[in-house]
Design a protein around this motif. Sequence first.
Motif, PDB file in Angstrom:
ATOM      1  N   HIS A  71       0.836  -1.209   0.000  1.00 31.71           N
ATOM      2  CA  HIS A  71       0.000   0.000   0.000  1.00 31.71           C
ATOM      3  C   HIS A  71       0.863   1.249   0.000  1.00 31.71           C
ATOM      4  O   HIS A  71       1.959   1.248   0.535  1.00 31.71           O
ATOM      5  CB  HIS A  71      -0.860   0.054   1.265  1.00 31.71           C
ATOM      6  N   MET A  82      -5.203   5.107   1.537  1.00 35.42           N
ATOM      7  CA  MET A  82      -4.268   4.072   1.113  1.00 35.42           C
ATOM      8  C   MET A  82      -4.612   3.577  -0.282  1.00 35.42           C
ATOM      9  O   MET A  82      -5.774   3.351  -0.598  1.00 35.42           O
ATOM     10  CB  MET A  82      -4.305   2.898   2.088  1.00 35.42           C
ATOM     11  N   HIS A 104       3.841   0.939   2.671  1.00 36.34           N
ATOM     12  CA  HIS A 104       3.909  -0.056   3.741  1.00 36.34           C
ATOM     13  C   HIS A 104       3.393  -1.387   3.220  1.00 36.34           C
ATOM     14  O   HIS A 104       2.715  -1.432   2.194  1.00 36.34           O
ATOM     15  CB  HIS A 104       3.108   0.386   4.970  1.00 36.34           C
ATOM     16  N   MET A 106       0.780  -4.024   4.033  1.00 38.33           N
ATOM     17  CA  MET A 106      -0.409  -4.175   4.858  1.00 38.33           C
ATOM     18  C   MET A 106      -0.604  -5.661   5.114  1.00 38.33           C
ATOM     19  O   MET A 106      -0.569  -6.461   4.180  1.00 38.33           O
ATOM     20  CB  MET A 106      -1.603  -3.618   4.075  1.00 38.33           C
TER      21      MET A 106
HETATM   22 CU   LIG Z   1      -2.462  -0.056   4.077  1.00 31.53          CU
END
Ligand SMILES: [Cu+2]
Length: 147
Positions: A71, A82, A104, A106
Amino acid sequence: MMKKRLLIFLISFLSFSALAEQTVTTENAWLREAPPTVKVWAAYMTLKNPTDQDMVLIDADSPAFENLMFHKTEIIDGIAKMHHADHIVIPAHSSFEFKPGEYHIMLMGRKIPLKEGDEVKLTLIFKNLERQEITAVVKKSSNENMQ
Ligand SMILES: [Cu+2]
């Protein structure tokens, strides 16, 4: 007999050192600790690519979570949103950072309880079908480190 053993040793030593130089390495892999009721977590890390070719991360997996996605967080009109990223490119002789407020990993559907200090196995899967198993540590983070 002795010669054969030495040869096997040399081959495994050479292939190990070749691999060590020619692939992506991961540093500072961590998961941000979330409250016990939260099943969706985020992971961060730095990926370094010392090779001559761009490396493309296409998937990730963990025995502690049902599903992982890449994301990117973007702030639009003051609200964090996101976006799903299909893949992540780690440019040749460069690096890529998953970090709070930006990209990141997820992690959805936490299967086991996790707390600060726990270690979580992650498998990174690259477009060239290379798979890397890494360990990420659960850490607390301060409020300014929003995803
Ligand atoms: Cu995320």
